[in-house]
Design an enzyme around this catalytic site. Structure first.
Site, PDB file in Angstrom:
ATOM      1  N   HIS A 213       0.813  -1.207   0.000  1.00  0.00           N
ATOM      2  CA  HIS A 213       0.000   0.000   0.000  1.00  0.00           C
ATOM      3  C   HIS A 213       0.846   1.256   0.000  1.00  0.00           C
ATOM      4  O   HIS A 213       0.431   2.301  -0.497  1.00  0.00           O
ATOM      5  CB  HIS A 213      -1.017  -0.059   1.135  1.00  0.00           C
ATOM      6  CG  HIS A 213      -2.094  -1.033   0.810  1.00  0.00           C
ATOM      7  ND1 HIS A 213      -2.052  -2.338   1.219  1.00  0.00           N
ATOM      8  CD2 HIS A 213      -3.186  -0.915   0.008  1.00  0.00           C
ATOM      9  CE1 HIS A 213      -3.092  -2.979   0.711  1.00  0.00           C
ATOM     10  NE2 HIS A 213      -3.794  -2.148  -0.017  1.00  0.00           N
TER      11      HIS A 213
ATOM     12  N   GLU B 131      -9.931 -11.040  -5.859  1.00  0.00           N
ATOM     13  CA  GLU B 131      -8.525 -10.944  -5.453  1.00  0.00           C
ATOM     14  C   GLU B 131      -8.092 -12.137  -4.611  1.00  0.00           C
ATOM     15  O   GLU B 131      -6.997 -12.178  -4.085  1.00  0.00           O
ATOM     16  CB  GLU B 131      -8.250  -9.624  -4.731  1.00  0.00           C
ATOM     17  CG  GLU B 131      -9.233  -9.258  -3.648  1.00  0.00           C
ATOM     18  CD  GLU B 131      -8.975  -7.866  -3.057  1.00  0.00           C
ATOM     19  OE1 GLU B 131      -7.948  -7.241  -3.359  1.00  0.00           O
ATOM     20  OE2 GLU B 131      -9.820  -7.422  -2.264  1.00  0.00           O
TER      21      GLU B 131
ATOM     22  N   ASP C 116      -3.528  -8.298  -4.708  1.00  0.00           N
ATOM     23  CA  ASP C 116      -3.788  -9.403  -3.785  1.00  0.00           C
ATOM     24  C   ASP C 116      -3.901 -10.731  -4.514  1.00  0.00           C
ATOM     25  O   ASP C 116      -3.475 -11.757  -4.010  1.00  0.00           O
ATOM     26  CB  ASP C 116      -5.063  -9.139  -2.968  1.00  0.00           C
ATOM     27  CG  ASP C 116      -4.772  -8.230  -1.803  1.00  0.00           C
ATOM     28  OD1 ASP C 116      -3.777  -8.491  -1.096  1.00  0.00           O
ATOM     29  OD2 ASP C 116      -5.496  -7.251  -1.615  1.00  0.00           O
TER      30      ASP C 116
ATOM     31  N   CYS D 224      -8.505  -3.298 -11.301  1.00  0.00           N
ATOM     32  CA  CYS D 224      -8.085  -2.100 -10.563  1.00  0.00           C
ATOM     33  C   CYS D 224      -6.768  -2.338  -9.824  1.00  0.00           C
ATOM     34  O   CYS D 224      -6.254  -1.453  -9.162  1.00  0.00           O
ATOM     35  CB  CYS D 224      -9.173  -1.642  -9.601  1.00  0.00           C
ATOM     36  SG  CYS D 224      -9.555  -2.853  -8.331  1.00  0.00           S
TER      37      CYS D 224
HETATM   38  C1  PEP Z   1      -5.629  -5.268  -5.207  1.00  0.00           C
HETATM   39  O1  PEP Z   1      -5.469  -6.083  -4.299  1.00  0.00           O
HETATM   40  O2  PEP Z   1      -5.171  -5.436  -6.344  1.00  0.00           O
HETATM   41  C2  PEP Z   1      -6.361  -4.029  -4.946  1.00  0.00           C
HETATM   42  C3  PEP Z   1      -6.666  -3.211  -5.928  1.00  0.00           C
HETATM   43  O3  PEP Z   1      -6.664  -3.739  -3.666  1.00  0.00           O
HETATM   44  P1  PEP Z   1      -5.584  -3.191  -2.603  1.00  0.00           P
HETATM   45  O4  PEP Z   1      -4.309  -2.965  -3.342  1.00  0.00           O
HETATM   46  O5  PEP Z   1      -6.116  -1.959  -2.008  1.00  0.00           O
HETATM   47  O6  PEP Z   1      -5.493  -4.316  -1.624  1.00  0.00           O
HETATM   48 MG    MG Z   2      -6.627  -5.895  -2.468  1.00  0.00          MG
END
Ligand code: PEP
Ligand code: MG
Length: 856
Positions: free
Chosen positions: A481, A718, A742, A789
Site C-alpha cells: 500500500h 482478489e 492481492d 483495478c
Molecule cells: C488489489 O489487491 O489489487 C487491490 C486493488 O486492492 P488493494 O491494493 O487496495 O489491496
Molecule cells: Mg486488495
C-alpha cells in the site's frame, strides 16, 4: 480430601520410607525455607497425585511438580539436585494444567540414574501454601498403601479451585490491592545454570519475605510475588534471563539491593558464566534465482512506482545498534534522556507545523498525540527510576516504552490498544536520539533520494515531497500500500533494492530509474546529462499524452475501453478529472482515514464521499470500496488483534462481517450521498458466496431503510477461490473488479510486501493471467462486466494483454491515466486477443515479458 473440620489430607504420593524433612541433606528443605513437609526415600519409581487437584506447574526438567486444590498447594520434588539431569530419567504421565484424581500417576522416574548421578533419591513433599503439617504415619516407617494419609493440614477455604495465594499472572485484573509507599526497581541477570528452580527459588523467596516491602519479580513479561517459591519457579527462568525487581514499601531500595546481591551470589548454587547471545551469523549467499546487475555502479531494484529522478542519497535506518545497560553515570544518563525527549518534542512540533501548512491537519493530529505521550510523566517515571538505579538511559527507556506498548496492546478497549503503535513510534524516536542514530527527517535537502529498509503507508503520507524526489527500500513489495501511495503521488519508488545500497555514503549522487528498476551510483557528468535528457523527453511525452487525455480510449479497430482512476482522496479525485479519468474504478475508502485516531461518524463519512461524488459528477461512475483494512494496511482507529498471518486473517470484508456496525455506518454514508453522482459499491476480499450474500443483504436493507433505489454492487476478485467460483458469484453482482495485487499475492503465495521476494510476485505470471481469464469468461456468461483495478492495469506494457483477455475497464493510478489511454489507442483488439492467448500459454513470467517486448 477434606473433612468437615476443614482438615485436608495428603495421601501417600510415593511408596517409600517416610522421614522427617529436617533430615534431608539440603538446607533449603531441611530448614523449611519452602514450607513444612516430609521426606520420602522411595521404594518404587512412580510419583502419584496425593489428592484430586490441578497440576499448576511441572518443572521443565520434569523432576518437580506442584499440585493445588483450593488454598492447599503441594510441591513434590523427586530426589535432590535432580534439576541437573535436565529431564533424563523422568517420564511425565500428566501435563501442566491437567486436573488429576488422587492416586493418578504423575511422573515415572529412574531411581538408578538419580542415585548414581545426584545427591540423593530422597524426595521432598512440601506444603508451599504456608500451612504446617500433622504427620499421620510414624517417621522412619515404610509405607506402601497409596490410600493412606501421609499428613494433614488445616484448610480454611472452600475447596473450589481458587488460585493458590502465591501465584498470579502478570496482567491479572484481580491482582491483590496495590501496596503503597516508596517504589524501587532494579534488574539482575540470573547466573544459575538451571535457572531459579526449587532451591534457589526458596532462597530468593526468603530474601523477599524478609524485606520491608512488597516485591514483584518479572521475567520475560511474566510476574509473581517475590515471596512465593512456586511463583518464582513458575517463571521458568533460564541462565542469563533478566530478573526485573519492583519493590514497594518503606524498605524498597534495600529490598532491591538485597535481591540483586542474593541473585548475583548464586542463591546457594555455583555461579555460571552468563552466555552472551551469539551473534547470528549472516552467511551471504547468492540465491539461485537472484538477479544482480553485474554492471559497475548499478544496483537493481523492483519498480513500485515508475519514474526517474536525480538526487542525493539520504539513508534512514530502522536498525538500531544493540542497546546496552551499562551506564555512564546516573547524572549523565538522566541529562541525555531529558535532552532526547526535548529534541524529539521539537522534531514533532516541526512535523506538525509542516503538515498544518500543507493542509494535512488530521495527520498533524497523530503527531500531536505523540507529543502528549511524551509529555506524560507516567511514561518517564520508570526509566528515570531505572537510570537512578544505575542503568543506561537507552536501556531504561526501551524497557519502559515497550512494556507500556505491550500492556496497551492487550487492552480490550480498541482505542487504548491502538495507542500501542503510537507509543512504539514515539519510543523509537527518542531511542534513536539516545543512541545517536537519529536521521533528522526535518533537515532534508531538496532533491533527496530516500533509502530505508521499509516504509509504512502512514510514514509515506508524512514524507515531505517538496524535498524527496525518489524513494528506495531494501524490503517491501511492489504492490504494497505504500507503493500505491507513491504511485498516486508520482514519486519514483524502487523496492527490494540490493542491500549494498545501504553501504553507500549519505550524499552520494544517484540516478534513480524506477521505471527500469535501476539505480546508477555516482554517475559521470555525461551520464547525468543523458539521464536529464531522458527525464525531459518523458516530460514531453507526458505532455503529449495529456493533450489527448480527455478523449476516449478506443482501439484501432474501434473497441472502447473505459479508463478510470484509483483514488484515495478528494484531491486525487480532482487530479483524476484533470487527467481524463472516465470514472473512479476504485476509491480505497480506508485511505480517507489513514490519519484518523477515532472512527469517523456516519456524517463525516457521508461528507467525504459526497464531495468526491460531486467532483466526479453524474457521468463518471465512482466505485466506492468498503473499508479494506488489515495485512499491511493498519488503521489507527481500528486496531486489529495480533495475528500470526495477518494477510490470511481478519482482513478486508472479514472485518465488515465480524463487525457489521462499522460496515453498516459506511454503507449508510455512501447510500445517503448516492444522488450526488453515480455511486457503485464494491466489497474487498470476498472469498465465498455466503460472505457476498450477507453483505449484499445489509446494503439492500439499508437501501430500504433510506428509501433509495438500488445501487450497483460489485466485488473485488482478489482471492483465488473467488476467481474459481466466479460463475456462481457473478449471479449476485453487477460487476467484478480484479485486484491483481492481492490476487498475485494469494496465487503465488508471496506476501505482497515481502522483503526479498518482490521480483517473484509478478502479476504477469501466467497463473495470474489464467485467473483473470477464468473470471472474465464466467462474468461474460452471466452478462456482467469485468474491470481490473490492481497495479497490473497501470503497467502500460500489460494493457494489451488485459483488454485481449476481455477486461472492459482499466482503473489505474492517476498519473498513469493519459499514457494508458494512449496505449489503448495504439493497439487493435484483434491483435490484443492473440497476444492474450499467447500469454496464457506461456510457461513463466519471463516468457510473458519476452512476448510483450516482442510486440512493441
Ligand atoms: C488489489 O489487491 O489489487 C487491490 C486493488 O486492492 P488493494 O491494493 O487496495 O489491496
Ligand atoms: Mg486488495
Amino acid at each position: 480430601m477434606r473433612d468437615q473440620t476443614n482438615t485436608f489430607s495428603i495421601l501417600l504420593p510415593m511408596k517409600g520410607l517416610v522421614q522427617p524433612i529436617t533430615e534431608l541433606p539440603d538446607p533449603v528443605f531441611a530448614e523449611k525455607m519452602m514450607g513444612d513437609g516430609v521426606a520420602i526415600d522411595p521404594l518404587d519409581t512412580v510419583l502419584y497425585a496425593p489428592f484430586a487437584g490441578k497440576i499448576t506447574q511441572i518443572h521443565p526438567s520434569h523432576h518437580a511438580v506442584t499440585i493445588q486444590q483450593g488454598d492447599v498447594e503441594l510441591l513434590m520434588h523427586i530426589g535432590l539436585d535432580t534439576v541437573a539431569l535436565k529431564g533424563r530419567g523422568f517420564e511425565l504421565k500428566a501435563q501442566e494444567g491437567d486436573s488429576v484424581q488422587a492416586g493418578q500417576p504423575l511422573i515415572q522416574f529412574d531411581a538408578d540414574v538419580i542415585a548414581r548421578e545426584c545427591v540423593s533419591v530422597q524426595s521432598a513433599i512440601v506444603i508451599t501454601s504456608g500451612q504446617e503439617i500433622n504427620i499421620a504415619v510414624p517417621y522412619n516407617s515404610a509405607q506402601t498403601d497409596l490410600s493412606q494419609p501421609l499428613f494433614t493440614v488445616a484448610s480454611g477455604n472452600d475447596p473450589a479451585d481458587a488460585p493458590a495465594p502465591s501465584t498470579r499472572p502478570s496482567a491479572s485484573t484481580d491482582a491483590p490491592a496495590k501496596p503503597s509507599g516508596p517504589k524501587a526497581t532494579g534488574a539482575v541477570q540470573i547466573p544459575n545454570a538451571t535457572g531459579l528452580h526449587a532451591r534457589p527459588a526458596a532462597r530468593l523467596a526468603v530474601v523477599a519475605r524478609e524485606a520491608d516491602a512488597d516485591v514483584t519479580l518479572t521475567v520475560n513479561g511474566n510476574s509473581c510475588s517475590g515471596a512465593s517459591v512456586t511463583g518464582i519457579m513458575s517463571l521458568k527462568t533460564k541462565l542469563g534471563d533478566t530478573l526485573e525487581i519492583e519493590a514497594v514499601g518503606a524498605g524498597a531500595e534495600k529490598a532491591v539491593a538485597d535481591i540483586v546481591a542474593a541473585v548475583k551470589s548464586g542463591l546457594g548454587e555455583e555461579i555460571s558464566e552468563i552466555p552472551t547471545a551469539p551473534k547470528a551469523e549472516v552467511v551471504k549467499e547468492t540465491p539461485l534465482l537472484q538477479v544482480k546487475s553485474g554492471e559497475e555502479g548499478v544496483l537493481l531494484g523492483f519498480t513500485a512506482s515508475p519514474g526517474r529522478a536525480i538526487g542525493k542519497l539520504v539513508k534512514h535506518s530502522k536498525a538500531l545498534p544493540e542497546v546496552t545497560r551499562e551506564s555512564m553515570g546516573a547524572a549523565e544518563e538522566r541529562a541525555a534522556f531529558k535532552a532526547s525527549v526535548k529534541a524529539s518534542m521539537e522534531d514533532l512540533q516541526n512535523v506538525i507545523a509542516r503538515l498544518n501548512a500543507n493542509g494535512q491537519e488530521e495527520l498533524a493530529e497523530v503527531f500531536n498525540a505523540h507529543i502528549q505521550l511524551l509529555a506524560d510523566p507516567e511514561l518517564s517515571e520508570k526509566p528515570l527510576a531505572d537510570i537512578a538505579s544505575g542503568q543506561s538511559a537507552a536501556w531504561s527507556w526501551k524497557l519502559a516504552y515497550e512494556a507500556q506498548a505491550e500492556t496497551l496492546a492487550k487492552m480490550d478497549d480498541p482505542l487504548l490498544a491502538g495507542r500501542a503503535t503510537d507509543v512504539r513510534d514515539v519510543g523509537l524516536r527518542v531511542l534513536k536520539k539516545l543512541m545517536g542514530v537519529d536521521e533528522g527527517n526535518e533537515i532534508l535537502e531538496e532533491g533527496t533520494v530516500l533509502l530505508q529498509e521499509d516504509i509504512t503507508p502512514s510514514e509515506i503520507v508524512a514524507l515531505d515531497l517538496t524535498k524527496i524526489v525518489g524513494l528506495c527500500t531494501t524490503h517491501g513489495g511492489a504492490s504494497s500500500h505504500a507503493a500505491i501511495i507513491a504511485r498516486s503521488n508520482n514519486l519514483p519508488y524502487l523496492v527490494n533494492v540490493e542491500e549494498d545500497m545501504m553501504d553507500l555514503e549519505d550524499g552520494t549522487v544517484l540516478l534513480l530509474d524506477a521505471k527500469r528498476g535501476k539505480v546508477k551510483v555516482a554517475p559521470s557528468d555525461e551520464e547525468q546529462a543523458a539521464f536529464n535528457q531522458k527525464i525531459a523527453d518523458a516530460v514531453k511525452l507526458a505532455e503529449e499524452y495529456q493533450r489527448d487525455a480527455h478523449k476516449p480510449a478506443v482501439t484501432t479497430d474501434g473497441v472502447r475501453i473505459e479508463i478510470a482512476a484509483n483514488i484515495g482522496s478528494l484531491e486525487d479525485a480532482e487530479k483524476a478529472v484533470a487527467a481524463g479519468a472516465e470514472g473512479v474504478g476504485l476509491l480505497r475508502s480506508e485511505f480517507l482515514y489513514l490519519e484518523r485516531l477515532t472512527e469517523p461518524t456516519e456524517e463525516e463519512q457521508a461528507e467525504k464521499v459526497g464531495s468526491i461524488l460531486e467532483v466526479m459528477g453524474k457521468d463518471r461512475p465512482v466505485i466506492i470500496r468498503t473499508l479494506d483494512v488489515g495485512g499491511d494496511k493498519p488503521l489507527p482507529y481500528l486496531p486489529m488483534p495480533q495475528e500470526e498471518n495477518p494477510f490470511l486473517g481478519v482482513r478486508g470484508i472479514r472485518i465488515g462481517i465480524e463487525r457489521p456496525s462499522i460496515l453498516r455506518r459506511q454503507v449508510r454514508a455512501i447510500l445517503s450521498q448516492a444522488n450526488k453522482g453515480h455511486a457503485r459499491i464494491m466489497f474487498p476480499m470476498i472469498a465465498a458466496l455466503d460472505e457476498l450474500v450477507a453483505v449484499k443483504a445489509l446494503v439492500r436493507e439499508e437501501q430500504a431503510n433510506l428509501g433509495i433505489e438500488n445501487v450497483e454492487i460489485g466485488i473485488m476478485i482478489e482471492v483465488p477461490s473467488a476467481a474459481l467460483m466466479a460463475d456462481k458469484l457473478a449471479e449476485e453482482v453487477d460487476f467484478f473488479s480484479i485486484g491483481t495485487n492481492d490476487l498475485t499475492q494469494y496465487v503465488m503465495a508471496i506476501d505482497r510486501g515481502h522483503p526479498g521476494l518482490a521480483s517473484r510476485a509478478d502479476a504477469l505470471h501466467p497463473a495470474v493471467l489464467r485467473m483473470i481469464d477464468m473470471t472474465v469468461k464466467a462474468a461474460d456468461k452471466a452478462g456482467k462486466w469485468v474491470g481490473v483495478c490492481g497495479g497490473l492495469a497501470s503497467q502500460v506494457e500489460a494493457v494489451s494483454v488485459l483488454i485481449g483477455l476481455g477486461v472492459k475497464e482499466l482503473s489505474v493510478s492517476v498519473p498513469a491515466l493519459p499514457e494508458v489511454k494512449h496505449k489503448v489507442r495504439s493497439v487493435s483488439m484483434e491483435e490484443s486477443k492473440k497476444l492474450a492467448e499467447a500469454a496464457l500459454d506461456c510457461a513463466d513470467t519471463s516468457d510473458v515479458k519476452e512476448l510483450l517486448k516482442s510486440q512493441k
